[in-house]
Design an enzyme around this catalytic site. Structure first.
Site, mmCIF file in Angstrom:
data_model
loop_
_atom_site.group_PDB
_atom_site.id
_atom_site.type_symbol
_atom_site.label_atom_id
_atom_site.label_comp_id
_atom_site.label_asym_id
_atom_site.label_seq_id
_atom_site.Cartn_x
_atom_site.Cartn_y
_atom_site.Cartn_z
ATOM 1 N N CYS A 282 -1.030 9.107 3.057
ATOM 2 C CA CYS A 282 -0.965 8.435 1.758
ATOM 3 C C CYS A 282 -2.201 8.723 0.928
ATOM 4 O O CYS A 282 -2.207 8.504 -0.285
ATOM 5 C CB CYS A 282 -0.775 6.936 1.944
ATOM 6 N N GLU B 299 0.878 -1.173 0.000
ATOM 7 C CA GLU B 299 0.000 0.000 0.000
ATOM 8 C C GLU B 299 0.912 1.218 0.000
ATOM 9 O O GLU B 299 1.529 1.546 1.013
ATOM 10 C CB GLU B 299 -0.925 -0.024 1.223
#
Length: 683
Positions: free
Chosen positions: A294, A255
């Site tokens: 993120c 991720e």
């Protein structure tokens, strides 16, 4: 100098020497040191597999869910200490709330998933597949916990959420974890893990913590294990591509940070609430966690004619944002996590500045409230403008992992979709529009390159969690640059840690394995009636074979009068030409109602209530003159926790209702859910 410790092999301890010194992001004070040097990672993995794994695998999904729920309540009571330490990372109270209570919320959300799983240590996936003409040979799928460990390598930006959102899933699945937070903010993770271990809520060996650099932590993984990595795409790809990861077929979930985009729809003009929502959302995503997310908005894509207006609105709000010590009233943005991160973000900004222009913010000259800019890890919000994003493409390739974003124009929605995709795969995108057709066109067009898409308008704004908030019951991850991984997602996330295995055999055998009744299995007759038995006494497969009833025209008319259902197929025999019916047909709900009259034992007993009906199907028309009976079978049992000391001890039993006619063929199927009392242990 304080040494922050690792928790491995059932004990707390420091590594050899000091690998990294840790500093307060606000004032630069040294907090302590950390090291993982000298750790025997092969032993750590073996400990998790041999100590934590067996203990978790013995527990059912219901027990694991209750364990997570207890842990969530326990940590919530201690949240004040986490907020205090979180401030050292440069986080404001809002930033800390996302990390701390957002993380604990993941525990609660995953605990609630137990209702979607059987009362077993393993999961029964889907429905049986018939594999033979006579029905004596069927197939099914079970999913059992993997017998390895989950190794979570997390980024610096969410020291608590990053851990809890991952371990909640693997613990629910019955798999132990080794958590390796970023060495730069591991001191916050350590505080919480100390409480988790002290609580003794988790079985020993189900959670280990490595606070240092963790070099060698995945050297000894094999096919039993799962590695998850959250952080830079470059580092993640290196780890994922290690020869032993591919050679041993190790599950690896990446991720990565991505260049997420938010789009202002063409219908969100300055006179709409959506325009203001867009500006507010973009500013929030730039400043929350000082842009160290993120999922933060890195590219702001707006209609060409509104470029100046949107730029001015965002710039005005950014320039009013107070930066500084989060404990000071009015401060809305804290520091980056480390001074090293300041240098990295500055390097990225200087690279981006070669192809586009800064229109808001300054790398050197900005005010800091209640702190020294030179001592802390402070950074000014930076807004770039790129008027030609199809040719000046650095903004689609370079990510400054801080409070930095680029505004750019589009001519039509097709261009907006193309620009969003130029990020080469993102964790999230959003569109703000009052027009649902515009929203549909964007979502369908952009979804292939995004893991999540938020559609924001005034109707959902008050309750929307925002562009940057992954939700535990929705998947988190994305294609391409975002890593190609997928985590969380409620039940989907738990299944990542289970091995799916196809099983084949006789329905009676498959029933014994799954502890769910399979069609074609033995059906021993219940004696006494199943409604006379307590939860513990019921056996999956035992069946009540009821008396029978011959359906009449009067039944149909009476049911129509009671229910008000006068549909022509039931009431008008002259209107059946061109239909599948040969004559007036009994109501499907009458058949189920009559089935209940046949299978229910009316006397007071252990059955407390019937609270649901699942999977009802009307398979064959029932005409007047047909004779129906019921095979009423214990399909599945599920224990239920007591909500209080005074609560009745009980469980949930699912019964298969198989209504058949005089030919033996099934005419209706349904599953009813009942609450059944347990044997009174006090007597």
């Amino acid at each position: 100098m304080q040494d922050f410790q690792n928790y491995i092999l059932g004990a707390w301890g420091k590594g050899e020497g000091t690998e990294t010194k840790l500093y307060n992001a606000i004032n630069g004070d040294i907090l302590g040191g950390v090291s993982s040097a000298g750790i025997d990672y092969e032993a750590v993995l073996t400990y998790g597999r041999n100590v934590g794994g067996p203990a978790l695998r013995k527990m059912t999904f219901q027990e694991r869910g209750r364990m997570l729920k207890a842990l969530a309540f326990y940590l919530l009571e201690k949240k004040a200490k986490y907020y205090k330490v979180s401030a050292w990372t440069g986080a404001t109270k809002v930033d800390s709330w996302i990390d701390i209570e957002g993380g604990i919320g993941n525990l609660f959300a995953n605990a609630s998933l137990r209702k979607q799983f059987p009362d077993l240590p393993y999961y029964i996936d889907g429905v049986a597949a018939p594999l033979s003409k006579g029905g004596s040979f069927i197939g099914h799928h079970i999913m059992v916990p993997k017998e390895g460990v989950a190794i979570h390598i997390n980024a610096f930006n969410f020291p608590i959420w990053g851990m809890l959102e991952k371990i909640a899933v693997n613990l629910m699945a019955g798999v132990p974890a080794i958590v390796k937070p970023s060495e730069y903010t591991c001191y916050l993770t350590e505080v919480m893990v100390k409480d988790i271990i002290a609580s003794q809520i988790l079985p020993e060996g189900s959670l280990q913590l490595v606070c240092g650099l963790g070099r060698g932590i995945i050297d000894h993984v094999d096919a039993r294990d799962t590695v998850t990595f959250t952080g830079s795409a470059a580092t993640g790809k290196i780890l994922k591509g290690l020869p032993h990861i591919t050679d041993r077929s190790v599950a690896f979930n990446l991720e990565a940070d991505s260049l997420n985009a938010s789009i202002l729809g063409e219908h969100a003009t300055p006179d709409t609430e959506e325009f203001d929502l867009f500006v507010k959302e973009c500013v929030k995503e730039i400043t929350i966690k000082a842009g160290q997310k993120c999922t933060a908005v890195r590219r702001i894509i707006v209609p060409e004619k509104l470029l100046d207006e949107v730029q001015n609105a965002i710039s005005a709000k950014l320039e009013k944002t107070k930066i500084g010590d989060p404990s000071i009233e009015g401060v809305r943005m804290g520091a980056l996590a480390t001074k090293l991160q300041v240098e990295r973000v500055k390097e990225s900004v200087l690279e981006l500045e070669k192809s586009q222009k800064i229109v808001s913010g300054d790398l050197e000259n900005f005010d800091v409230e209640g702190a020294d800019q030179k001592l802390g890890a402070f950074f000014s919000p930076i807004l770039f403008r790129n008027e030609n994003p199809f040719k000046k493409i650095d903004c689609h390739d370079i990510e400054a992992f801080g409070p930095v974003s680029t505004i750019m124009p589009y001519k039509d929605l097709g261009e907006a979709i193309e620009l969003a995709k130029m990020g080469k795969g993102s964790l999230v995108s959003s569109i703000v529009t009052p027009n649902n057709q515009e929203a549909r066109e964007y979502v369908v067009g952009a979804a292939s390159m995004h893991g999540r898409i938020l559609v924001l308008n005034k109707e959902c704004a008050k309750e929307s969690t925002g562009h940057g908030s992954p939700m535990p019951l929705l998947t988190h991850g994305g294609p391409g640059r975002a890593g190609g991984g997928e985590e969380m997602g409620g039940k989907r996330g738990v299944l990542h840690y289970l091995q799916r295995t196809a099983i084949q055999g006789h329905p009676t055998t498959i029933t014994a394995i799954t502890e769910q009744f399979q069609i074609g299995a033995e059906m021993p007759e219940a004696n006494p009636h199943v409604f006379r038995k307590h939860f513990e006494e019921l056996v999956v497969g035992e069946t009540v074979f009821t008396h029978k009833h011959t359906v009449t025209d009067a039944d149909i008319v009476n049911f129509a009068n009671v229910s008000g259902d006068n549909f022509y197929a039931h009431m008008d025999a002259t209107s059946l030409d061109g239909t599948i019916f040969e004559q007036r047909v009994a109501h499907g709900y009458f058949i189920l109602s009559k089935a209940a009259g046949l299978f229910v034992d009316p006397k007071k007993g252990p059955v407390l209530l019937n609270y649901g009906l699942d999977e009802a199907r009307f398979i064959k028309p029932v005409y007047p003159g047909a004779t129906i009976g019921v095979r009423f079978t214990v399909k599945e049992k599920m224990d239920q926790e007591k909500r209080s000391e005074d609560d009745i001890a009980k469980g949930i039993v699912r019964f298969l209702v198989d209504v058949y006619d005089e030919t033996g063929e099934t005419v209706a199927l349904a599953t009813i859910l009942t609450m059944v009392k347990k044997i009174d242990q006090s007597q």
